[in-house]
Scaffold this motif. Structure first.
Motif: not given
Length: 254
Positions: A47-73
């Protein structure tokens, strides 16, 4: 080579199943390197490798905010589910928490964000033939399991170290809070970046180990089918100590 023989004797005497790969620059030691085992939290390396690969490719930004709600816990390791108030986290926060404290909620949010199929495809592309992400963390009702081998684990660690964004990923791994296995008895002068994994009857650890100015040594020790978890932990520590002594005494600049 004496070290290879000692490592092999240690792992072979284990009262359980072991998949081990130790990779130096010019030689390696292996025991059942392609044996598929329940991955536990080692799958988070993929998961770590894929996450940073998408950041490196510009498909994802490290600062993007991900909301968390109780159902996701979810339960198990981590701190997000223990917070009294739900709050948003950045992608970088999630990647860091997933590794440093093995946060299961962070891992599951990232699986949703990145996509299970894409994570598995990344593993296939780099040659991880025994790695499969088939369920979320703590999804104990799933009929599927997550799998990995020591060979694949070393390959994932190598790809992380060689990645264009390794300068971001390696500090995440070196910030690991669980250092009671391979790193426990290592010389503190060595740099160690590791990721553990554990379930009932499963004790894994994988590490990138370096002496100042030297090349990385990759170690993956995956243990299962044992009855004594203390014996499994002791084996991790003994292997780590052997590697540490060899690196400090025998490798010039490594």
């Amino acid at each position: 080579m004496r070290l290879k023989k000692e490592l092999h004797q240690l792992a072979s005497s284990f009262n359980g199943s072991a998949s081990v790969q130790i990779q130096f620059t010019d030689w390696s030691m292996e025991i059942n390197p392609n044996k598929k085992m329940k991955s536990a939290s080692l799958i988070k390396l993929a998961i770590l490798l894929e996450g940073y690969s998408l950041i490196e490719q510009g498909e994802l930004t490290s600062g993007e905010i991900l909301p968390i709600n109780p159902e996701m816990m979810t339960g198990g390791a981590g701190i997000i589910s223990r917070l009294s108030v739900s709050r948003p986290f950045s992608v970088q926060d999630m990647l860091t928490l997933m590794i440093a404290v093995s946060d299961n909620t962070a891992a599951n949010v990232l699986i949703d964000l990145l996509g299970m199929d894409r994570i598995n495809e990344r593993c296939r592309q780099i040659g991880c033939v025994n790695t499969q992400l088939q369920r979320k963390m703590m999804d104990l009702s799933s009929p599927h399991e997550n799998w990995i081998s020591s060979r694949d684990t070393v390959l994932l660690m190598r790809k992380i170290y060689e990645h264009p964004l390794h300068q971001d990923m390696i500090p995440v791994l070196s910030g690991q809070q669980f250092r009671h296995k391979l790193p426990a008895l290592m010389n503190p002068q060595l740099f160690v970046a590791n990721k553990t994994g554990e379930l009932s009857g499963v004790e894994h650890d994988a590490a990138i180990i370096m002496k100042e100015g030297g090349e990385p040594v990759y170690a993956a020790v995956l243990l299962t089918d044992f009855t004594d978890s203390d014996e499994a932990l002791l084996l991790h520590r003994k292997i780590g100590k052997l590697l540490s002594q060899y690196m400090m005494n025998n490798l010039s600049g490594q």
